[in-house]
Motif scaffolding. Structure first.
Motif, PDB file in Angstrom:
ATOM      1  N   SER A  42      13.895   3.102  15.835  1.00 31.16           N
ATOM      2  CA  SER A  42      14.732   4.299  15.831  1.00 31.16           C
ATOM      3  C   SER A  42      14.140   5.343  14.893  1.00 31.16           C
ATOM      4  CB  SER A  42      16.147   3.947  15.369  1.00 31.16           C
ATOM      5  OG  SER A  42      16.131   3.573  13.990  1.00 31.16           O
ATOM      6  N   GLN A  43      14.656   6.544  14.972  1.00 35.11           N
ATOM      7  CA  GLN A  43      14.214   7.581  14.043  1.00 35.11           C
ATOM      8  C   GLN A  43      14.519   7.178  12.606  1.00 35.11           C
ATOM      9  OE1 GLN A  43      15.814  11.395  15.221  1.00 35.11           O
ATOM     10  NE2 GLN A  43      14.324  11.604  16.879  1.00 35.11           N
ATOM     11  N   THR A  44      15.653   6.532  12.384  1.00 42.89           N
ATOM     12  CA  THR A  44      16.008   6.078  11.044  1.00 42.89           C
ATOM     13  C   THR A  44      15.010   5.043  10.541  1.00 42.89           C
ATOM     14  OG1 THR A  44      18.353   6.510  11.402  1.00 42.89           O
ATOM     15  CG2 THR A  44      17.790   4.954   9.658  1.00 42.89           C
ATOM     16  N   ASP A  45      14.628   4.090  11.392  1.00 45.34           N
ATOM     17  CA  ASP A  45      13.623   3.086  11.014  1.00 45.34           C
ATOM     18  C   ASP A  45      12.317   3.763  10.601  1.00 45.34           C
ATOM     19  OD1 ASP A  45      15.309   0.949  11.634  1.00 45.34           O
ATOM     20  OD2 ASP A  45      14.628   0.887  13.719  1.00 45.34           O
ATOM     21  N   LEU A  46      11.894   4.718  11.400  1.00 46.78           N
ATOM     22  CA  LEU A  46      10.631   5.406  11.144  1.00 46.78           C
ATOM     23  C   LEU A  46      10.678   6.161   9.821  1.00 46.78           C
ATOM     24  CD1 LEU A  46       7.815   6.215  12.027  1.00 46.78           C
ATOM     25  CD2 LEU A  46       8.820   7.963  13.513  1.00 46.78           C
ATOM     26  N   LEU A  47      11.781   6.840   9.571  1.00 46.60           N
ATOM     27  CA  LEU A  47      11.913   7.617   8.335  1.00 46.60           C
ATOM     28  C   LEU A  47      12.018   6.723   7.109  1.00 46.60           C
ATOM     29  CD1 LEU A  47      14.302  10.341   9.747  1.00 46.60           C
ATOM     30  CD2 LEU A  47      12.017  10.765   8.802  1.00 46.60           C
ATOM     31  N   GLN A  48      12.773   5.641   7.205  1.00 47.48           N
ATOM     32  CA  GLN A  48      12.873   4.708   6.077  1.00 47.48           C
ATOM     33  C   GLN A  48      11.504   4.132   5.723  1.00 47.48           C
ATOM     34  OE1 GLN A  48      15.836   1.956   7.566  1.00 47.48           O
ATOM     35  NE2 GLN A  48      17.466   2.901   6.344  1.00 47.48           N
ATOM     36  N   THR A  49      10.743   3.776   6.744  1.00 49.28           N
ATOM     37  CA  THR A  49       9.405   3.243   6.517  1.00 49.28           C
ATOM     38  C   THR A  49       8.496   4.278   5.885  1.00 49.28           C
ATOM     39  OG1 THR A  49       9.631   1.771   8.423  1.00 49.28           O
ATOM     40  CG2 THR A  49       7.409   2.214   7.640  1.00 49.28           C
ATOM     41  N   ALA A  50       8.561   5.497   6.390  1.00 42.38           N
ATOM     42  CA  ALA A  50       7.693   6.560   5.864  1.00 42.38           C
ATOM     43  C   ALA A  50       7.978   6.830   4.395  1.00 42.38           C
ATOM     44  CB  ALA A  50       7.878   7.823   6.691  1.00 42.38           C
ATOM     45  N   VAL A  51       9.244   6.911   4.035  1.00 42.00           N
ATOM     46  CA  VAL A  51       9.608   7.167   2.638  1.00 42.00           C
ATOM     47  C   VAL A  51       9.083   6.054   1.738  1.00 42.00           C
ATOM     48  CG1 VAL A  51      11.543   7.305   1.033  1.00 42.00           C
ATOM     49  CG2 VAL A  51      11.602   8.593   3.152  1.00 42.00           C
ATOM     50  N   GLN A  52       9.166   4.823   2.219  1.00 41.86           N
ATOM     51  CA  GLN A  52       8.711   3.678   1.432  1.00 41.86           C
ATOM     52  C   GLN A  52       7.197   3.641   1.271  1.00 41.86           C
ATOM     53  OE1 GLN A  52       9.925  -0.151   2.996  1.00 41.86           O
ATOM     54  NE2 GLN A  52       8.294  -1.214   1.909  1.00 41.86           N
ATOM     55  N   LEU A  53       6.457   3.945   2.354  1.00 40.46           N
ATOM     56  CA  LEU A  53       5.021   3.707   2.366  1.00 40.46           C
ATOM     57  C   LEU A  53       4.160   4.943   2.117  1.00 40.46           C
ATOM     58  CD1 LEU A  53       4.775   1.185   5.349  1.00 40.46           C
ATOM     59  CD2 LEU A  53       4.977   0.704   2.908  1.00 40.46           C
ATOM     60  N   LEU A  54       4.750   6.122   2.128  1.00 41.19           N
ATOM     61  CA  LEU A  54       3.977   7.334   1.845  1.00 41.19           C
ATOM     62  C   LEU A  54       3.729   7.487   0.354  1.00 41.19           C
ATOM     63  CD1 LEU A  54       5.400  10.209   4.094  1.00 41.19           C
ATOM     64  CD2 LEU A  54       3.068   9.297   4.132  1.00 41.19           C
ATOM     65  N   SER A  55       2.539   7.960   0.006  1.00 48.12           N
ATOM     66  CA  SER A  55       2.277   8.354  -1.370  1.00 48.12           C
ATOM     67  C   SER A  55       3.066   9.629  -1.671  1.00 48.12           C
ATOM     68  CB  SER A  55       0.781   8.610  -1.574  1.00 48.12           C
ATOM     69  OG  SER A  55       0.369   9.747  -0.827  1.00 48.12           O
ATOM     70  N   ASP A  56       3.119  10.022  -2.933  1.00 53.60           N
ATOM     71  CA  ASP A  56       3.894  11.206  -3.314  1.00 53.60           C
ATOM     72  C   ASP A  56       3.428  12.467  -2.601  1.00 53.60           C
ATOM     73  OD1 ASP A  56       5.470   9.698  -4.976  1.00 53.60           O
ATOM     74  OD2 ASP A  56       4.348  10.181  -6.800  1.00 53.60           O
ATOM     75  N   THR A  57       2.139  12.529  -2.314  1.00 55.88           N
ATOM     76  CA  THR A  57       1.588  13.708  -1.628  1.00 55.88           C
ATOM     77  C   THR A  57       1.247  13.411  -0.167  1.00 55.88           C
ATOM     78  OG1 THR A  57      -0.643  13.149  -2.404  1.00 55.88           O
ATOM     79  CG2 THR A  57       0.665  14.674  -3.760  1.00 55.88           C
ATOM     80  N   GLY A  58       1.698  12.242   0.341  1.00 56.12           N
ATOM     81  CA  GLY A  58       1.369  11.845   1.695  1.00 56.12           C
ATOM     82  C   GLY A  58       2.112  12.635   2.755  1.00 56.12           C
TER      83      GLY A  58
ATOM     84  N   LYS B 194       0.822  -1.206   0.000  1.00 57.27           N
ATOM     85  CA  LYS B 194       0.000   0.000   0.000  1.00 57.27           C
ATOM     86  C   LYS B 194       0.860   1.262   0.000  1.00 57.27           C
ATOM     87  CE  LYS B 194      -3.792  -2.095   2.633  1.00 57.27           C
ATOM     88  NZ  LYS B 194      -4.638  -1.983   3.852  1.00 57.27           N
ATOM     89  N   GLN B 195       0.249   2.344  -0.430  1.00 58.82           N
ATOM     90  CA  GLN B 195       0.808   3.688  -0.294  1.00 58.82           C
ATOM     91  C   GLN B 195      -0.185   4.496   0.539  1.00 58.82           C
ATOM     92  OE1 GLN B 195       3.934   5.148  -2.339  1.00 58.82           O
ATOM     93  NE2 GLN B 195       4.148   3.113  -1.435  1.00 58.82           N
ATOM     94  N   TYR B 196       0.308   5.110   1.595  1.00 55.99           N
ATOM     95  CA  TYR B 196      -0.569   5.800   2.543  1.00 55.99           C
ATOM     96  C   TYR B 196      -0.566   7.311   2.324  1.00 55.99           C
ATOM     97  CZ  TYR B 196      -0.822   1.360   5.027  1.00 55.99           C
ATOM     98  OH  TYR B 196      -1.029   0.040   5.351  1.00 55.99           O
ATOM     99  N   ASN B 197      -1.749   7.914   2.509  1.00 53.73           N
ATOM    100  CA  ASN B 197      -1.863   9.370   2.446  1.00 53.73           C
ATOM    101  C   ASN B 197      -1.366  10.019   3.731  1.00 53.73           C
ATOM    102  OD1 ASN B 197      -4.890   8.236   1.375  1.00 53.73           O
ATOM    103  ND2 ASN B 197      -3.582   9.279  -0.117  1.00 53.73           N
TER     104      ASN B 197
END
Length: 244
Positions: free
Chosen positions: A146-162, A113-116
């Motif tokens: 970690s903050q790095t884990d959270l950011l890596q996940t966000a970049v992967q799962l966020l939509s382009d405008t998320g 999935k890609q999340y908004n």
């Protein structure tokens, strides 16, 4: 806040099996984050399910009818995930929230999935004494998120405008914003939280995205004096707290 359960206006949180109880941080994030256009939402570190339930309530109020928004809530601790699932089942929005008992790293490996919108009230203790119970250590310390884990996940799962929305203590928030830029995420909205006007900022809520947008910064003071909440704080949480 505490005890075995916490009653809100439209739902009740059972929390006797959860490592972290209902707290002001999670309530602030759930009430503050912008949910406009969010049809797919991910809650990382769901705990009791509080933030997911708040967002489900808000999306219904915003639309006037049941929203199309679907919420995935990921919680690594088994007991917390079981209780969060029970809290969701007892709520009016059980058809729109799904609890996943995984680490976010495991979840991201198979997620298509890609999340908004991604929200997280993440652990922030680093190099500090661990709690006696492992579940509380997981909930409070960055060993498993970690903050790095959270950011890596966000970049992967966020939509382009998320959007990614988080809450951190001041120093951790500064580090997070710097790290986020390396991952191509930019902070465009901040809320500085003070318990009282004369007390230094305690928490910073941040909203980030892959696009550089004009920055917005505001300050929220919780109490005008002890036990007297400010009108701004009441306006933010009045749809949830029983007393308002």
């Amino acid at each position: 806040m505490g005890g075995n359960q916490f009653r809100f206006k439209q739902f009740t949180i059972l929390q006797d099996q959860c490592a972290m109880k209902v707290g002001t941080d999670g309530t602030l994030l759930g009430a503050w984050v912008d949910i406009s256009g969010a049809e797919k939402i991910l809650d990382i570190g769901a705990g009791t399910g509080l933030i997911s339930l708040m967002l489900a309530q808000r999306s219904r109020q915003r639309c006037g009818t049941l929203s199309l928004a679907q919420i995935d809530a990921v919680e690594i601790d088994v007991n917390s995930s079981i209780q969060a699932r029970k809290n969701v089942e007892r709520s009016p929005w059980s058809d729109r929230i799904k609890i996943h008992n995984y680490s976010i790293q495991e979840y991201a490996e198979s997620c298509q999935k890609q999340y908004n919108l991604i929200v997280s009230n993440p652990p922030f203790f680093e190099n500090a004494s661990k709690a006696a119970k492992k579940a509380r250590t997981i909930a409070r310390h960055t060993d498993f998120l970690s903050q790095t884990d959270l950011l890596q996940t966000a970049v992967q799962l966020l939509s382009d405008t998320g959007k990614l929305a988080v809450i951190y203590p001041v120093e951790q928030a500064k580090k997070f914003q710097i790290k986020a830029r390396y991952f191509g995420l930019f902070c465009h909205k901040k809320l500085y939280v003070k318990s009282m006007a004369e007390i230094p900022t305690k928490r910073i809520l941040m909203e980030l995205s892959k696009n550089q947008l004009p920055p917005q910064e505001n300050t929220l003071i919780i109490e005008a004096k002890q036990y007297l909440y400010t009108p701004e704080f009441i306006a933010l949480i009045k749809d949830f707290y029983l007393k308002y």
